[in-house]
Design a protein around this motif. Structure first.
Motif, PDB file in Angstrom:
ATOM      1  N   THR A   1       0.834  -1.205   0.000  1.00 40.65           N
ATOM      2  CA  THR A   1       0.000   0.000   0.000  1.00 40.65           C
ATOM      3  C   THR A   1       0.866   1.251   0.000  1.00 40.65           C
ATOM      4  O   THR A   1       0.634   2.186  -0.778  1.00 40.65           O
TER       5      THR A   1
ATOM      6  N   THR B   1       1.183   3.895  -3.145  1.00 39.07           N
ATOM      7  CA  THR B   1       0.884   5.305  -2.887  1.00 39.07           C
ATOM      8  C   THR B   1       2.088   6.186  -3.221  1.00 39.07           C
ATOM      9  O   THR B   1       1.943   7.232  -3.864  1.00 39.07           O
TER      10      THR B   1
ATOM     11  N   THR C   1       2.535   6.344  -7.011  1.00 42.07           N
ATOM     12  CA  THR C   1       1.518   7.235  -7.575  1.00 42.07           C
ATOM     13  C   THR C   1       1.900   8.693  -7.372  1.00 42.07           C
ATOM     14  O   THR C   1       1.859   9.495  -8.317  1.00 42.07           O
ATOM     15  N   ALA C   2       2.285   9.034  -6.155  1.00 42.83           N
ATOM     16  CA  ALA C   2       2.681  10.424  -5.862  1.00 42.83           C
ATOM     17  C   ALA C   2       3.900  10.819  -6.690  1.00 42.83           C
ATOM     18  O   ALA C   2       3.959  11.945  -7.216  1.00 42.83           O
TER      19      ALA C   2
ATOM     20  N   THR D   1      -3.336  13.970  -4.791  1.00 41.54           N
ATOM     21  CA  THR D   1      -4.225  13.627  -3.679  1.00 41.54           C
ATOM     22  C   THR D   1      -5.204  12.503  -4.008  1.00 41.54           C
ATOM     23  O   THR D   1      -5.231  11.464  -3.332  1.00 41.54           O
TER      24      THR D   1
ATOM     25  N   CYS E   1      -3.619   9.184  -5.051  1.00 36.91           N
ATOM     26  CA  CYS E   1      -3.092   8.447  -3.888  1.00 36.91           C
ATOM     27  C   CYS E   1      -4.207   7.778  -3.105  1.00 36.91           C
ATOM     28  O   CYS E   1      -4.059   6.637  -2.653  1.00 36.91           O
ATOM     29  N   ILE E   2      -5.321   8.462  -2.957  1.00 37.51           N
ATOM     30  CA  ILE E   2      -6.469   7.855  -2.275  1.00 37.51           C
ATOM     31  C   ILE E   2      -6.937   6.622  -3.055  1.00 37.51           C
ATOM     32  O   ILE E   2      -7.232   5.574  -2.465  1.00 37.51           O
TER      33      ILE E   2
ATOM     34  N   ALA F   1      -5.059   4.730  -4.894  1.00 37.67           N
ATOM     35  CA  ALA F   1      -4.049   3.688  -4.681  1.00 37.67           C
ATOM     36  C   ALA F   1      -4.238   3.010  -3.330  1.00 37.67           C
ATOM     37  O   ALA F   1      -4.105   1.786  -3.209  1.00 37.67           O
ATOM     38  N   ILE F   2      -4.551   3.788  -2.319  1.00 38.27           N
ATOM     39  CA  ILE F   2      -4.762   3.218  -0.982  1.00 38.27           C
ATOM     40  C   ILE F   2      -5.994   2.309  -0.980  1.00 38.27           C
ATOM     41  O   ILE F   2      -5.955   1.194  -0.470  1.00 38.27           O
TER      42      ILE F   2
ATOM     43  N   THR G   1      -5.384  -1.150  -2.995  1.00 38.56           N
ATOM     44  CA  THR G   1      -4.422  -2.162  -2.570  1.00 38.56           C
ATOM     45  C   THR G   1      -5.075  -3.052  -1.522  1.00 38.56           C
ATOM     46  O   THR G   1      -5.381  -2.610  -0.430  1.00 38.56           O
TER      47      THR G   1
ATOM     48  N   GLY H   1      -4.833   5.969  -9.741  1.00 33.76           N
ATOM     49  CA  GLY H   1      -4.388   5.395  -8.469  1.00 33.76           C
ATOM     50  C   GLY H   1      -4.790   3.944  -8.312  1.00 33.76           C
ATOM     51  O   GLY H   1      -3.988   3.105  -7.875  1.00 33.76           O
TER      52      GLY H   1
ATOM     53  N   ALA I   1      -2.303   0.671  -8.081  1.00 35.68           N
ATOM     54  CA  ALA I   1      -2.419  -0.294  -6.975  1.00 35.68           C
ATOM     55  C   ALA I   1      -2.602  -1.712  -7.497  1.00 35.68           C
ATOM     56  O   ALA I   1      -1.979  -2.655  -6.994  1.00 35.68           O
TER      57      ALA I   1
END
Length: 182
Positions: A18, A22, A25-26, A37, A40-41, A43-44, A47, A148, A152
């Motif tokens: 995770t 993230t 991605t960033a 932002t 990343c959300i 991606a979280i 995963t 994102g 992931a």
């Protein structure tokens, strides 16, 4: 007197994947000078502890954002026909009611887990997005969430449990367990 429970602190493979998804991605977004932002959300959320789990939760986030974003754009467009400056008005209560009902129905048709993330996007569009940016906000949010989630899914696919175990063992972050026939 109650005895304190001991908590076993553990950073597992899913934590590492995770964080890696993230961070990746960033990093990509920083390279293209774009705010990471919502990617990343995505991606979280995308995963999971398996590909199946990642597809489920990443799908919830992506399809929720897609349904809520498109529905929010349509409803807000209708709203600004009557209130061109987009200012709050009691009529917005009707729009949010219709929007939530439509969101739930559309989610039941296309992706059941889309309701919660779709509701977030829908409410942000209806209550907190200026008239000048509601379309670009929605499209960017859908795109970024999709990016994102895809990152992931790629990380989870490229780093299955077996490969992650070997990597962590090489880095001495996980002890190798020897199995014997005895």
């Amino acid at each position: 007197m109650m005895e304190k429970q001991k908590y076993h602190f553990h950073i597992g493979q899913r934590n590492i994947k995770t964080a890696f998804a993230t961070m990746l991605t960033a990093a990509i977004y920083f390279l293209i000078h774009r705010n990471p932002t919502f990617a990343c959300i995505g991606a979280i959320f995308g995963t999971g502890n398996s590909m199946e789990n990642s597809c489920l939760h990443g799908g919830n986030r992506f399809f929720g954002t897609l349904i809520g974003g498109v529905l929010g754009m349509v409803l807000f467009r209708i709203y600004i026909i009557f209130y061109p400056d987009g200012s709050p008005h009691i009529a917005m209560l009707l729009f949010v009611f219709v929007g939530v009902v439509a969101l739930i129905v559309l989610s039941q048709i296309f992706w059941v887990g889309a309701v919660q993330p779709g509701g977030v996007v829908l409410c942000i569009l209806l209550f907190n997005t200026p008239v000048e940016t509601y379309i670009s906000y929605s499209l960017n949010r859908i795109f970024d969430t999709g990016v994102g989630v895809v990152i992931a899914l790629l990380v989870n696919w490229l780093l299955p449990r077996e490969r992650m175990t070997r990597i962590l063992e090489v880095l001495h972050l996980k002890k190798r367990v020897e199995v014997t026939d005895e």
